[in-house]
Motif scaffolding. Structure first.
Motif, PDB file in Angstrom:
ATOM      1  N   THR A  69      44.295 -54.261  99.677  1.00 50.18           N
ATOM      2  CA  THR A  69      44.238 -52.806  99.782  1.00 50.18           C
ATOM      3  C   THR A  69      42.980 -52.223  99.157  1.00 50.18           C
ATOM      4  O   THR A  69      42.699 -51.037  99.340  1.00 50.18           O
ATOM      5  CB  THR A  69      45.472 -52.178  99.118  1.00 50.18           C
ATOM      6  N   ASP A  70      42.204 -53.017  98.420  1.00 42.43           N
ATOM      7  CA  ASP A  70      40.940 -52.521  97.878  1.00 42.43           C
ATOM      8  C   ASP A  70      39.738 -53.135  98.596  1.00 42.43           C
ATOM      9  O   ASP A  70      38.668 -53.285  98.012  1.00 42.43           O
ATOM     10  CB  ASP A  70      40.848 -52.747  96.363  1.00 42.43           C
ATOM     11  N   LYS A 231      39.620 -47.607  90.286  1.00 39.36           N
ATOM     12  CA  LYS A 231      40.883 -47.540  91.020  1.00 39.36           C
ATOM     13  C   LYS A 231      42.087 -47.485  90.086  1.00 39.36           C
ATOM     14  O   LYS A 231      43.147 -46.968  90.453  1.00 39.36           O
ATOM     15  CB  LYS A 231      41.006 -48.752  91.955  1.00 39.36           C
ATOM     16  N   PHE A 234      44.084 -44.359  89.400  1.00 39.38           N
ATOM     17  CA  PHE A 234      44.911 -43.778  90.460  1.00 39.38           C
ATOM     18  C   PHE A 234      46.081 -44.689  90.826  1.00 39.38           C
ATOM     19  O   PHE A 234      46.494 -44.744  91.979  1.00 39.38           O
ATOM     20  CB  PHE A 234      44.033 -43.480  91.675  1.00 39.38           C
ATOM     21  N   SER A 235      46.591 -45.396  89.833  1.00 39.04           N
ATOM     22  CA  SER A 235      47.752 -46.258  90.079  1.00 39.04           C
ATOM     23  C   SER A 235      49.011 -45.441  90.323  1.00 39.04           C
ATOM     24  O   SER A 235      49.889 -45.847  91.098  1.00 39.04           O
ATOM     25  CB  SER A 235      47.966 -47.199  88.890  1.00 39.04           C
ATOM     26  N   GLU A 237      49.057 -41.957  91.176  1.00 38.55           N
ATOM     27  CA  GLU A 237      48.896 -40.931  92.197  1.00 38.55           C
ATOM     28  C   GLU A 237      47.522 -41.073  92.832  1.00 38.55           C
ATOM     29  O   GLU A 237      46.585 -41.546  92.190  1.00 38.55           O
ATOM     30  CB  GLU A 237      49.075 -39.533  91.605  1.00 38.55           C
ATOM     31  N   PRO A 238      47.392 -40.681  94.090  1.00 34.81           N
ATOM     32  CA  PRO A 238      46.120 -40.879  94.791  1.00 34.81           C
ATOM     33  C   PRO A 238      45.040 -39.928  94.288  1.00 34.81           C
ATOM     34  O   PRO A 238      45.346 -38.885  93.684  1.00 34.81           O
ATOM     35  CB  PRO A 238      46.471 -40.596  96.249  1.00 34.81           C
ATOM     36  N   PHE A 261      35.584 -43.031 100.459  1.00 31.29           N
ATOM     37  CA  PHE A 261      36.832 -42.374 100.076  1.00 31.29           C
ATOM     38  C   PHE A 261      36.918 -40.981 100.703  1.00 31.29           C
ATOM     39  O   PHE A 261      37.946 -40.608 101.295  1.00 31.29           O
ATOM     40  CB  PHE A 261      36.927 -42.246  98.557  1.00 31.29           C
ATOM     41  N   MET A 265      39.703 -39.590 103.369  1.00 32.20           N
ATOM     42  CA  MET A 265      40.607 -38.496 103.006  1.00 32.20           C
ATOM     43  C   MET A 265      40.396 -37.296 103.916  1.00 32.20           C
ATOM     44  O   MET A 265      41.361 -36.629 104.325  1.00 32.20           O
ATOM     45  CB  MET A 265      40.395 -38.113 101.537  1.00 32.20           C
ATOM     46  N   TRP A 272      46.689 -35.938 103.824  1.00 34.06           N
ATOM     47  CA  TRP A 272      46.355 -36.475 102.502  1.00 34.06           C
ATOM     48  C   TRP A 272      47.069 -35.624 101.449  1.00 34.06           C
ATOM     49  O   TRP A 272      46.954 -34.407 101.443  1.00 34.06           O
ATOM     50  CB  TRP A 272      44.847 -36.456 102.282  1.00 34.06           C
ATOM     51  N   SER A 288      39.979 -36.105  88.568  1.00 35.20           N
ATOM     52  CA  SER A 288      39.597 -37.240  89.399  1.00 35.20           C
ATOM     53  C   SER A 288      38.756 -38.229  88.595  1.00 35.20           C
ATOM     54  O   SER A 288      39.289 -39.189  88.043  1.00 35.20           O
ATOM     55  CB  SER A 288      38.864 -36.768  90.661  1.00 35.20           C
TER      56      SER A 288
END
Length: 411
Positions: A69-70, A231, A234-235, A237-238, A261, A265, A272, A288
């Motif tokens: 996923t990354d 990353k 943002f574990s 929440e996005p 990114f 988005m 999103w 962010s």
């Protein structure tokens, strides 16, 4: 693309309408506890379930590309595999040597260390029949290695990758190994790694952090930057759209990843789930990439408060100072990053150069004080304005909770 999702009980997660998805069960807490809660074992377990439940038959293609996923595709990926030869990335920490031979003799008799290639199960291009044959061997070998104390210590956090590479060698599967299959850049990437970026590579693996000071200076390892693109933030929440650009002087990989990114988005539009408030809105911004340095473990790290005290004039000026607040309390800013306030309650303090805060707490004149809650503090000569943490307020107007004046100490 098909998401292969290991989920509790194999239940759908609600995102299957966005992308074709195949749900399998993950190991239960009791099952994975036997293996030291090493959750990565769900990777081979999920592929085995995918095969057993007809997943391969549902795919028309004869080859599969396995991504994580990354992984971001940077350009169209050709089929680099053949029916009997896979294609994979060369991992610099996966080279097998003669010292591994006793473990190979124990768990894969007949395999010599020279047979084991420096590859893992992702990124990978491989034929379906080969992967179907390989998956149970990859799983069973990974489980056996994890239960062996010697193998567990030797292979560590990449044990499951070694399970794949050794299982591949056991069936004679060879890989076409590409050093430039993917790139794993960060703020400290060398010029050589980024030479020819982005067209030199197919895949961007965003595993390393982009940690920068606001002047574009890259941070050393184990440092959270004033700009922090990681990353791991943002574990839960996005990230909110849009992410701000990296500081001028950041490397081109940082700008590429932020751009990727934001492009994704933006393309999802209202689907999103998190977006920054419109300009002029009465709502505060969503956090962010700024304001991440206040984490307690980082403040106590050698690269945290100790480095700020050595390099930042504001911190040098404030260390050891005492402040009398209008509510009758006393605020003390200690020399090791410890703070005391309100009935002697303790916490931490340090620099907070965060453009999100704007004029309320200007860059170069702002600190944080996390005692009895999280606070941003504007420094104006011999006075402090203490505000509730901006991201937790209900309004874009800062909520002032105390005003204080210097009563002693400091430079």
């Amino acid at each position: 693309f098909t998401r292969l999702v290991a989920w509790e009980g194999g239940k759908p997660d609600g995102l299957e309408a966005e992308m074709p998805s195949f749900f399998v069960r993950q190991y239960t807490t009791a099952e994975i506890a036997r293996y030291g809660h090493f959750g990565v074992l769900n990777r081979p377990f999920s592929v085995v379930q995918f095969a057993d439940r007809g997943g391969f038959e549902a795919l028309q293609e004869q080859f599969v590309y396995i991504a994580e996923t990354d992984h971001v595709l940077m350009r169209p990926l050709p089929n680099l595999a053949t029916p009997d030869k896979a294609a994979a990335f060369s991992f610099g920490y996966m080279h097998c040597g003669s010292s591994h031979q006793p473990l190979l003799d124990k768990f894969a008799p007949g395999v010599t260390y020279s047979d084991v290639q420096p590859v893992g199960p992702s990124p990978l291009v491989v034929s379906k029949p080969v992967l179907r044959r390989l998956a149970p061997l990859w799983l069973n070998l990974s489980l056996a290695l994890k239960l062996d104390p010697v193998a567990d210590r030797r292979f560590g956090w990449v044990l499951e990758m070694w399970g794949y590479s050794i299982a591949s060698a056991s069936i004679g599967l060879r890989h076409q190994v590409f050093r430039d299959f993917q790139v794993e850049p960060g703020a400290l990437s060398s010029a050589a790694q980024l030479d020819g970026f982005p067209l030199r590579y197919w895949i961007f693996h965003y595993t390393y952090q982009f940690e920068y000071y606001l002047d574009g200076t890259p941070c050393q390892p184990w440092t959270i930057g004033e700009f922090s693109l990681d990353k791991r933030h943002f574990s839960a929440e996005p990230p909110p759209y849009p992410l701000p650009d990296p500081p001028p002087g950041a490397n081109k990989a940082a700008f590429f990843l932020v751009g990727a990114f934001n492009e994704a988005m933006r393309a999802l539009g209202t689907a999103w789930p998190r977006r920054q408030p419109a300009s002029g809105s009465s709502e505060p911004p969503l956090q962010s990439v700024y304001g991440r340095r206040r984490l307690d473990w980082f403040g106590r790290h050698a690269n945290g408060f100790a480095t700020e005290l050595r390099t930042m004039p504001l911190i040098k000026r404030l260390v050891g100072s005492e402040w009398a607040c209008e509510d009758g309390s006393s605020l003390q800013l200690g020399g090791n990053g410890d703070a005391r306030w309100r009935s002697g309650r303790s916490g931490r303090w340090g620099s907070m150069n965060n453009p999100d805060l704007g004029g309320a707490c200007p860059v170069g004149a702002c600190i944080y004080v996390d005692v009895s809650g999280s606070h941003n503090v504007a420094v104006n000569g011999s006075s402090l304005t203490v505000m509730r943490l901006f991201y937790r307020t209900a309004s874009a107007t800062p909520e002032v909770v105390a005003r204080c004046h210097r009563s002693g100490g400091g430079a």
